[in-house]
Design an enzyme around this catalytic site. Structure first.
Site, PDB file in Angstrom:
ATOM      1  N   ILE B  16       0.835  -1.200   0.000  1.00 22.42           N
ATOM      2  CA  ILE B  16       0.000   0.000   0.000  1.00 22.42           C
ATOM      3  C   ILE B  16       0.872   1.252   0.000  1.00 22.42           C
ATOM      4  O   ILE B  16       0.656   2.183  -0.785  1.00 22.42           O
ATOM      5  CB  ILE B  16      -0.946  -0.007   1.220  1.00 22.42           C
ATOM      6  CG1 ILE B  16      -2.032  -1.067   1.008  1.00 22.42           C
ATOM      7  CG2 ILE B  16      -1.580   1.369   1.446  1.00 22.42           C
ATOM      8  CD1 ILE B  16      -3.140  -1.069   2.024  1.00 22.42           C
ATOM      9  N   CYS B 126     -11.533  -1.647   1.632  1.00 23.14           N
ATOM     10  CA  CYS B 126     -11.655  -1.727   0.169  1.00 23.14           C
ATOM     11  C   CYS B 126     -13.023  -2.261  -0.245  1.00 23.14           C
ATOM     12  O   CYS B 126     -13.613  -1.781  -1.218  1.00 23.14           O
ATOM     13  CB  CYS B 126     -10.521  -2.574  -0.414  1.00 23.14           C
ATOM     14  SG  CYS B 126     -10.368  -4.213   0.315  1.00 23.14           S
ATOM     15  N   ALA B 161      -1.834  -8.182   7.088  1.00 15.98           N
ATOM     16  CA  ALA B 161      -2.664  -7.482   8.073  1.00 15.98           C
ATOM     17  C   ALA B 161      -4.139  -7.783   7.841  1.00 15.98           C
ATOM     18  O   ALA B 161      -4.888  -8.072   8.775  1.00 15.98           O
ATOM     19  CB  ALA B 161      -2.408  -5.982   8.005  1.00 15.98           C
ATOM     20  N   ARG B 163      -5.334 -10.419   6.401  1.00 21.26           N
ATOM     21  CA  ARG B 163      -5.570 -11.826   6.697  1.00 21.26           C
ATOM     22  C   ARG B 163      -5.716 -12.074   8.192  1.00 21.26           C
ATOM     23  O   ARG B 163      -6.527 -12.879   8.618  1.00 21.26           O
ATOM     24  CB  ARG B 163      -4.420 -12.675   6.147  1.00 21.26           C
ATOM     25  CG  ARG B 163      -4.434 -12.724   4.648  1.00 21.26           C
ATOM     26  CD  ARG B 163      -3.114 -13.198   4.075  1.00 21.26           C
ATOM     27  NE  ARG B 163      -3.233 -13.282   2.632  1.00 21.26           N
ATOM     28  CZ  ARG B 163      -3.734 -14.328   1.991  1.00 21.26           C
ATOM     29  NH1 ARG B 163      -4.107 -15.399   2.659  1.00 21.26           N
ATOM     30  NH2 ARG B 163      -3.844 -14.314   0.694  1.00 21.26           N
ATOM     31  N   ASN B 268      -8.560  -3.826  -5.343  1.00 18.00           N
ATOM     32  CA  ASN B 268      -8.908  -3.413  -3.978  1.00 18.00           C
ATOM     33  C   ASN B 268      -7.919  -2.387  -3.430  1.00 18.00           C
ATOM     34  O   ASN B 268      -8.314  -1.377  -2.844  1.00 18.00           O
ATOM     35  CB  ASN B 268      -9.011  -4.641  -3.054  1.00 18.00           C
ATOM     36  CG  ASN B 268      -7.818  -5.581  -3.155  1.00 18.00           C
ATOM     37  OD1 ASN B 268      -7.070  -5.533  -4.146  1.00 18.00           O
ATOM     38  ND2 ASN B 268      -7.630  -6.426  -2.180  1.00 18.00           N
TER      39      ASN B 268
END
Lengths: 350, 292
Positions: B16, B126, B161, B163, B268
């Site tokens: 990200i 997302c 994170a 998951r 996403n």
């Protein structure tokens, strides 16, 4: 691990969970009580109950269950004297809250499930199950989509997360005995906890595959009365018990009473026992989740496409359990493309 | 255009964080002045340096040392909030992409104006970023009694994170949907798909409502208009189907990544990052106007 032919096999019975797929999750309390009482009397070690996709999964997407999780668990718990109560939960469908509720209502064995390559989503929930003191199993879904090495690696991770048994669900009923042999062997070499296998009968191989799993070292096998389950049904419990008897594997089950329980399942739970109809056969061949059968037939009827074509389309899209939203869209896609290539086939009426 | 870009910092140099750098570097309003990771040795920080960013190894401490920043993006895995430090020591605005998703839950095309006076802006997940533009518009049309969302992300697009925090993902997403549509009963389901090649991010929505008097054309038009607004900042956002009838409205969207730094299936991540940068730009432009 010893592979003698006298190894005890634990039969794990998800009749009242996987069977829900065959009746669109509509089992009522009297049905749950009737079967759970009979299976308990037969000495079936674990009786699993719930929505077809487990705790928290009742939804428009997957199908709404007649009873909520709490009612199903309370009902079956009350019917059991010796058998242990099992539940199933996939993170993303259910949550830790569902697990806490289930264990507080008496769940003894808790399966935490993930798609074949996604074991790391089970870390939190396997930990919760251990902390709650229930027996924690880690299971992989749609396992034909991953290699034996990958599956073994994923199962080893679940053991690291606290799983006390791990194994594979052949969610699509796609395996041949040699596939099972290779995969269960890889698992038994990778982990030092009991290994489990859960078959479906789309290719007529559920019992043979379960036996292959036992021969490769699996000690927990899932099977349901009359094979009551998603699609073409599961491994048939009473047949497997007889086969294991003949191959010298004790199951601790009272066979005569198991036959009675299977008869009760047939009269109380289902209109007709599962068969390998054309659609289920194609579903297994295409590698699509067996639980898609009912929604596929409904979408095929609504759009006028052939359910066989629809199953192949879903197989090509590699749809996995939980992606029921793809069914309608794939049916509409086929309907549109069929406008250009007319085919004289009509959908069967179920 | 103002000659001075707003100095911003990014906490976290994961998938990200790196994509945020790219989006910020393309922005005429923002200047990526610092990327702060947890240790010097991460591949993410090296990548950030290659992209021409100043980096620092001590996370929130580095950000505080090198303050002031007009905006800070939190793309770390932190569950302990960085906001407490920033609120006390600076007058910066935090755009929060951490899994716990604290702060005001924002979806740009739905409630960006609510973020105007807010210093701690939280991005709705997302799944919520993909669903809420349509749900908000369709709920206004149909006054639903129940909303359900099923999100499927490619395995490769879900980081550690996400998951580890699937329970929170479901809880925060359904809470945001409930708040922003004012529908009390909401259920969210999430799938990670092992399919290869990896499929695009897909979100299917169902609303239970009185559909008498609603035409398919009206529903499609409403959904298309909402999707069009999202495409202004996230071009990979596509409406794939809508249906209406029998007390039910359904819609599905698929999102592919249009960013150069992301694989195509990671729609996403592209969507939530594009939303974060858009909110940052809006904030900056508002601020410039206020101080002029």
């Amino acid at each position: 691990m010893t592979k003698t032919r006298t190894r005890q096999i634990i039969l794990h019975d998800p009749t009242l969970r996987d069977g829900q797929h065959a009746v669109r999750h509509q089992l009522d309390a009297a049905q749950l009580t009737a079967y759970a009482t009979a299976a308990d009397a037969a000495g079936v070690p674990v009786i699993e109950v719930g929505h077809g996709n487990g705790l928290g999964a009742s939804s428009l997407q997957i199908g709404r269950a007649r009873l909520d999780d709490r009612t199903m668990l309370t009902t079956v718990r009350a019917a059991l004297t010796h058998s242990r109560l099992g539940v199933f939960m996939a993170p993303g469908w259910g949550t830790s809250t569902d697990l806490r509720t289930a264990v507080s209502l008496g769940a003894d064995v808790v399966r935490i499930a993930a798609h074949c390559t996604e074991a790391d989503i089970t870390e939190r929930h396997l930990g919760v199950v251990r902390e709650l003191g229930a027996e924690a199993h880690g299971v992989l879904l749609m396992t034909h989509m991953a290699s034996p090495d990958e599956l073994a690696h994923q199962c080893a991770r679940m053991v690291d997360f606290g799983a006390q048994a791990v194994g594979l669900l052949d969610s699509a009923g796609h395996y041949l005995p040699s596939d099972v042999q290779t995969r269960i062997t890889a698992l038994t070499q990778a982990v030092d906890v009991p290994v489990l296998f859960h078959g479906h009968n789309n290719l007529g191989l559920a019992v043979a595959n379960s036996l292959a799993a036992v021969d490769a070292g699996a000690t927990i096998i899932d099977a349901t009365a009359r094979g009551f389950g998603a699609g073409a049904g599961n491994t048939q419990l009473e047949v497997l018990a007889a086969v294991l008897e003949r191959t010298g594997h004790p199951t601790g089950i009272d066979f005569r009473r198991l036959l009675e329980a299977a008869d009760i399942a047939e009269t109380h739970l289902m209109d007709t026992p599962p068969t390998i109809d054309s659609v289920s056969l194609v579903s297994g061949l295409a590698g699509v989740f067996s639980g898609f059968k009912k929604p596929v037939l409904a979408a095929a009827r609504a759009t006028g496409v052939d359910p066989v074509d629809l199953f192949f389309e879903l197989g090509a899209r590699q749809a996995v359990a939980g992606q029921e939203d793809l069914i309608t869209e794939a049916a509409q896609h086929l309907h549109r493309t069929r406008q250009h290539t007319p085919k004289e086939r009509t959908a069967p009426h179920a | 255009m103002s000659a001075q870009r707003t100095r911003v910092a990014i906490l976290g140099a994961g998938l990200i964080g790196i994509d945020l750098i790219d989006k910020i570097q393309r922005s005429p309003y923002l200047d990526c002045a610092l990327v702060a990771g947890r240790t010097r040795q991460t591949a993410g920080l090296r990548r950030a340096e290659q992209l021409g960013c100043a980096t620092a190894p001590h996370g929130i401490r580095s950000v505080l040392e090198q303050a002031p920043f007009g905006l800070v993006f939190d793309a770390s895995n932190a569950t302990a909030g960085h906001w407490a430090y920033l609120e006390q020591a600076t007058d910066t605005t935090l755009i929060d992409l951490t899994p716990a998703r604290p702060g005001l839950a924002v979806v740009p095309t739905v409630n960006a104006q609510a973020a105007a006076s807010c210093r701690h802006i939280g991005l709705v997940s997302c799944g919520g970023q993909a669903a809420l533009p349509l749900l908000h518009a369709l709920a206004a049309l149909s006054a639903p009694t129940y909303i359900e969302v099923a999100a499927t992300a490619a395995s490769a697009s879900a980081g550690p994170a996400t998951r580890r925090n699937l329970d929170e993902y479901l809880a925060t997403t359904s809470a945001a949907i409930s708040t922003l549509t004012r529908v009390p009963e909401v259920k969210v389901l999430a799938n990670l798909s092992p399919a290869r090649p990896a499929p695009p991010f897909r979100v299917a929505m169902t609303l239970l409502a009185d559909t008498r008097g609603l035409t398919a054309a009206h529903v499609v038009r409403t959904a298309e208009r909402a999707a069009h607004e999202v495409r202004q900042f996230a071009p990979g956002y596509q409406l794939t189907s809508t249906t209406v009838g029998d007390g039910q409205i359904t819609a599905a969207v698929e999102v592919t990544a249009a960013s150069a730094r992301l694989p195509r299936h990671a729609g996403n991540l592209d969507l939530i990052n594009a939303a974060a940068v858009l909110l940052a730009e809006q904030h900056t432009r508002r601020h410039a106007k206020d101080t002029r």
